[in-house]
Motif scaffolding. Structure first.
Motif, PDB file in Angstrom:
ATOM      1  N   GLN A 121      -3.192  -0.917   7.917  1.00 43.98           N
ATOM      2  CA  GLN A 121      -2.205   0.020   6.889  1.00 43.98           C
ATOM      3  C   GLN A 121      -2.163   0.992   6.266  1.00 43.98           C
ATOM      4  OE1 GLN A 121      -2.739  -2.921   3.369  1.00 43.98           O
ATOM      5  NE2 GLN A 121      -4.565  -2.960   3.920  1.00 43.98           N
ATOM      6  N   PHE A 122      -1.032   1.497   5.828  1.00 47.00           N
ATOM      7  CA  PHE A 122      -0.014   2.759   5.715  1.00 47.00           C
ATOM      8  C   PHE A 122      -0.784   3.652   4.145  1.00 47.00           C
ATOM      9  CE2 PHE A 122       3.792   5.570   3.576  1.00 47.00           C
ATOM     10  CZ  PHE A 122       2.980   6.564   4.259  1.00 47.00           C
ATOM     11  N   ALA A 177       6.115   7.610  10.018  1.00 45.40           N
ATOM     12  CA  ALA A 177       5.317   6.411   9.914  1.00 45.40           C
ATOM     13  C   ALA A 177       6.441   5.421  10.056  1.00 45.40           C
ATOM     14  CB  ALA A 177       5.451   5.918   8.069  1.00 45.40           C
ATOM     15  N   SER A 178       7.877   6.423  10.469  1.00 46.78           N
ATOM     16  CA  SER A 178       8.502   4.985  10.415  1.00 46.78           C
ATOM     17  C   SER A 178       8.778   4.909  11.921  1.00 46.78           C
ATOM     18  CB  SER A 178      10.494   5.620   9.755  1.00 46.78           C
ATOM     19  OG  SER A 178      10.172   6.696  11.166  1.00 46.78           O
ATOM     20  N   LYS A 232       7.232  10.754   6.912  1.00 47.20           N
ATOM     21  CA  LYS A 232       7.709   9.656   7.070  1.00 47.20           C
ATOM     22  C   LYS A 232       8.424   8.874   8.017  1.00 47.20           C
ATOM     23  CE  LYS A 232      12.955   8.252   5.195  1.00 47.20           C
ATOM     24  NZ  LYS A 232      12.637   7.040   4.431  1.00 47.20           N
ATOM     25  N   GLU A 270       8.773   2.440   0.847  1.00 47.41           N
ATOM     26  CA  GLU A 270       9.126   1.452   2.635  1.00 47.41           C
ATOM     27  C   GLU A 270       8.354   1.087   2.979  1.00 47.41           C
ATOM     28  OE1 GLU A 270      12.168   3.259   5.284  1.00 47.41           O
ATOM     29  OE2 GLU A 270      12.354   4.477   4.724  1.00 47.41           O
ATOM     30  N   PHE A 271       6.801   2.071   3.531  1.00 46.65           N
ATOM     31  CA  PHE A 271       6.339   1.466   3.789  1.00 46.65           C
ATOM     32  C   PHE A 271       5.154   0.861   3.600  1.00 46.65           C
ATOM     33  CE2 PHE A 271       8.484   5.815   5.757  1.00 46.65           C
ATOM     34  CZ  PHE A 271       9.050   5.205   6.914  1.00 46.65           C
ATOM     35  N   PHE A 313       4.706   2.111  11.409  1.00 46.87           N
ATOM     36  CA  PHE A 313       4.554   1.286  10.946  1.00 46.87           C
ATOM     37  C   PHE A 313       6.102   0.295  10.782  1.00 46.87           C
ATOM     38  CE2 PHE A 313       1.442   4.246   9.722  1.00 46.87           C
ATOM     39  CZ  PHE A 313       0.292   3.995   9.641  1.00 46.87           C
TER      40      PHE A 313
END
Ligand SMILES: Cc1cc2nc3c(=O)[nH]c(=O)nc-3n(C[C@H](O)[C@H](O)[C@H](O)COP(=O)(O)OP(=O)(O)OC[C@H]3O[C@@H](n4cnc5c(N)ncnc54)[C@H](O)[C@@H]3O)c2cc1C
Length: 318
Positions: free
Chosen positions: A15-16, A314-315, A311, A41-42, A318
């Motif tokens: 998880q983030f 994470a993009s 971001k 969004e994550f 995740f």
């Protein structure tokens, strides 16, 4: 929900999560939301909010004498946690320190959190105030994070400082503590630091978040040492993408961690900070992917109030 429940419910999926700082005094809470919004969004199950104790500023007066002024540059940790829980319906984790808190202050702080429905807390000692060399606890405060953890555990049993209180309500905090894969700066050795980390777990902490590191081997070796010492709780890695050339010196100075030679050479080659930022993002993506592959339950990013590079990472992860 507690951090440990978030981890158990994820069924092995990484998880983030991330950490934010309260805004500087004078700014409003919207600046915080503007940084959180792009990261929602994550699906972070929890967000940490740091605590910043007072600092001493010395101002020269007309007569040439210095006047000591106490300033708190980033107040609002509890308020921001409440605002985050209200707006995003996820768990906000306030950091709480030994520094600047008496035991009574700590108890009252925890009572506020409990009333607000905050179920997690990150228990830390805090650093020495900037104008002093060594950490000095308040007269009626705690020396070490392990003592602070004990106080929270007592409150979780319904034991308050005033033993005469009757029919007390027990709190239900899940406590996180800090650890340093490259050793805490004051610890004489990593082994001694791990011994005291274990004390925090024995006293009731249920998970660990690490200081940032830029070489995953340091984290993996550290986890192995902790497991050998009988520390079984989740050890969440803390990650920070490097973003400026200056940080080559600032990060080791401020956080007492080494940067890998390969990363240093690449940063030095960069023409400007835009290139450093891209490189930092790429490096952090590689670190994150390797940790994810190793089945680490949560990756925790130090956003330092800026969400764009987090971001970008994470993009890809995740
Ligand atoms: C994930 C994370 C989040 C953080 N968030 C914040 C924040 O919000 N605000 C902030 O001000 N700072 C924050 N910090 C910084 C932290 O407060 C400092 O690193 C501080 O110097 C140590 O805190 P600690 O909780 O690790 O201390 P402790 O666990 O108390 O350890 C401090 C030192 O004392 C030693 N020690 C521990 N117990 C004993 C004992 N019984 N006898 C002798 N030695 C002992 C340890 O080995 C270590 O060297 C954070 C750090 C991390 C890694």
């Amino acid at each position: 929900m507690k951090v440990t429940e978030h981890i158990n419910n994820a069924n092995g999926k990484t998880q983030f999560s991330f950490e934010i700082l309260p805004p500087l005094k004078g700014q409003n809470v919207q600046s915080i939301f503007d940084n959180i919004d792009p990261l929602m969004e994550f699906k972070p199950p929890f967000i940490d909010v740091t605590y910043h104790r007072e600092e001493y500023v010395y101002q020269e007066q007309e007569n040439g004498l210095l006047k000591k002024k106490v300033v708190k540059k980033r107040p609002g940790t509890v308020g921001i946690c409440a605002a985050i829980q209200n707006k995003y319906h996820l768990d906000a984790i306030p950091h709480i320190l030994c520094g600047g808190f008496t035991k009574e202050d700590t108890e009252n702080f925890l009572i506020d959190l409990d009333f607000l429905g905050i179920n997690n807390v990150m228990a830390l000692r805090g650093d020495a105030v900037k104008t002093e060399t060594y950490f000095r606890p308040e007269k009626e405060g705690h020396n070490y994070a392990s003592d602070l953890v004990s106080q929270i555990s007592e409150l979780n049993k319904g034991t308050y400082l005033d033993e005469e209180l009757l029919n007390t309500s027990a709190t239900n905090f899940c406590v996180g503590v800090a650890a340093y894969p490259e050793k805490h700066m004051e610890a004489p050795s990593l082994d001694s630091d791990i011994k005291f980390l274990k004390k925090k777990i024995i006293n009731g902490a249920e998970y660990i978040v690490t200081q940032m590191f830029f070489d995953n081997k340091k984290y993996f070796d550290f986890v192995q040492k902790c497991r050998k010492e009988g520390i079984t709780v989740p050890i969440i890695p803390g990650l920070k993408p490097i973003a400026t050339k200056k940080q080559l010196n600032l990060i080791p100075h401020r956080f007492h961690v080494d940067l890998p030679e390969e990363l240093i050479l690449e940063v030095v080659k960069c023409k400007d900070n835009d290139q450093v930022k891209k490189l930092g993002i790429e490096w952090c993506i590689q670190q994150s992917r390797e940790l994810q592959k190793a089945g680490i339950p949560v990756l925790h990013y130090y956003s330092m109030g800026k969400s764009d590079n987090i971001k970008a990472i994470a993009s890809q992860v995740f």
